[in-house]
Design an enzyme around this catalytic site. Structure first.
Site, short mmCIF file in Angstrom:
data_model
loop_
_atom_site.label_atom_id
_atom_site.label_comp_id
_atom_site.label_asym_id
_atom_site.label_seq_id
_atom_site.Cartn_x
_atom_site.Cartn_y
_atom_site.Cartn_z
N PRO A 137 15.01 4.85 4.97
CA PRO A 137 15.66 5.60 3.89
C PRO A 137 14.74 6.57 3.15
O PRO A 137 13.57 6.29 2.92
CB PRO A 137 16.17 4.51 2.94
CG PRO A 137 15.44 3.28 3.29
CD PRO A 137 15.05 3.40 4.72
N ASN A 138 15.32 7.70 2.85
CA ASN A 138 14.73 8.76 2.04
C ASN A 138 13.65 9.57 2.75
O ASN A 138 13.16 10.55 2.18
CB ASN A 138 14.21 8.23 0.70
CG ASN A 138 15.32 7.61 -0.11
OD1 ASN A 138 16.37 8.22 -0.30
ND2 ASN A 138 15.13 6.38 -0.55
N ARG A 174 10.64 14.86 -1.73
CA ARG A 174 10.46 13.56 -2.39
C ARG A 174 9.00 13.33 -2.76
O ARG A 174 8.13 13.26 -1.90
CB ARG A 174 10.91 12.46 -1.41
CG ARG A 174 10.69 11.08 -1.93
CD ARG A 174 11.04 10.05 -0.87
NE ARG A 174 10.81 8.71 -1.40
CZ ARG A 174 10.53 7.68 -0.67
NH1 ARG A 174 10.45 7.78 0.64
NH2 ARG A 174 10.32 6.51 -1.24
N TYR A 221 3.79 11.73 -0.92
CA TYR A 221 4.15 11.88 0.49
C TYR A 221 3.75 13.23 1.09
O TYR A 221 3.95 13.44 2.28
CB TYR A 221 5.65 11.67 0.67
CG TYR A 221 6.09 10.29 0.27
CD1 TYR A 221 5.84 9.20 1.09
CD2 TYR A 221 6.72 10.07 -0.95
CE1 TYR A 221 6.22 7.91 0.71
CE2 TYR A 221 7.10 8.80 -1.33
CZ TYR A 221 6.86 7.72 -0.50
OH TYR A 221 7.22 6.46 -0.88
N ASN A 259 8.63 3.33 10.49
CA ASN A 259 8.36 3.42 9.06
C ASN A 259 9.66 2.98 8.39
O ASN A 259 10.57 3.79 8.19
CB ASN A 259 8.00 4.85 8.65
CG ASN A 259 7.67 4.95 7.18
OD1 ASN A 259 8.00 4.07 6.40
ND2 ASN A 259 7.01 6.03 6.80
N ALA A 312 11.59 1.77 2.28
CA ALA A 312 11.88 0.71 1.31
C ALA A 312 12.29 -0.60 1.98
O ALA A 312 12.06 -1.67 1.42
CB ALA A 312 12.97 1.17 0.35
N GLU A 342 3.85 -0.52 12.77
CA GLU A 342 4.38 -0.17 11.44
C GLU A 342 3.53 0.96 10.88
O GLU A 342 2.30 0.90 10.91
CB GLU A 342 4.29 -1.40 10.54
CG GLU A 342 4.63 -1.17 9.10
CD GLU A 342 4.36 -2.40 8.22
OE1 GLU A 342 4.84 -2.39 7.08
OE2 GLU A 342 3.66 -3.33 8.66
N HIS A 355 3.13 3.80 7.48
CA HIS A 355 3.50 4.28 6.15
C HIS A 355 2.68 5.51 5.84
O HIS A 355 1.46 5.51 6.03
CB HIS A 355 3.27 3.20 5.10
CG HIS A 355 4.11 1.99 5.34
ND1 HIS A 355 5.44 1.95 5.05
CD2 HIS A 355 3.78 0.81 5.90
CE1 HIS A 355 5.91 0.77 5.40
NE2 HIS A 355 4.94 0.06 5.93
N ARG A 382 -0.18 1.06 -4.30
CA ARG A 382 1.04 1.37 -5.05
C ARG A 382 1.57 0.15 -5.78
O ARG A 382 0.86 -0.81 -5.98
CB ARG A 382 2.06 1.98 -4.08
CG ARG A 382 1.49 3.31 -3.51
CD ARG A 382 2.44 4.14 -2.77
NE ARG A 382 3.60 4.49 -3.59
CZ ARG A 382 4.75 4.85 -3.07
NH1 ARG A 382 4.90 4.91 -1.76
NH2 ARG A 382 5.76 5.18 -3.85
#
Length: 145
Positions: A9-10, A17, A22, A73, A76, A97, A99, A106
């Protein structure tokens, strides 16, 4: 070799964003980078993005027998989805994985990754290059099996 590159998502809003976290590169630019680098490495890579958890689960399941590796990725869903973990475990496709941001620096809730338990490796904080590193790692892993 054929890899599925899944984004949660996003991530379709990359460039818009939170550019301080990012970066300013767009999702389309990310996919072009992945295509270019995959071609350089002699592998095929197919990008897919969705904002829906169940669609990600479906794509992981559909990858069985079609793709040699997955780069994911989960965004969320990293921190909430046992369903993604179970899907990756079920298909037993080597998975990395990724990111874009350094999630370790964070919010505290981002320190938990459910999917990590089913992944060969996690790459965080390397921006778009993290995807390329993941593809390189998967290729080397599969060649050395």
């Amino acid at each position: 070799m054929k890899f599925l590159i899944l984004n949660g998502p996003n991530l379709n809003l990359l460039g818009l964003r939170e550019p301080g976290i990012y970066g300013t590169g767009t999702y389309e630019e990310l996919c072009r980078l992945i295509a270019r680098e995959a071609a350089r490495l002699g592998v095929e890579a197919q990008c897919f993005q969705t904002n829906h958890e169940g669609v990600l689960v479906d794509k992981i399941q559909e990858a069985y027998g079609v793709f040699d590796g997955i780069v994911i990725n989960p965004a969320a869903y990293t921190h909430t989805s046992v369903a993604l973990l179970d899907a990756v475990k079920a298909v037993s496709i080597p998975t990395v994985e990724v990111h874009i941001s350094d999630v370790s620096q964070r919010e505290s809730f981002r320190q938990i990754s459910y999917i990590r338990a089913a992944c060969l490796k996690t790459i965080t904080g390397h921006g778009f290059r993290g995807y390329v590193e993941a593809i390189e790692y998967l290729k080397a892993h599969l060649e050395n099996r």
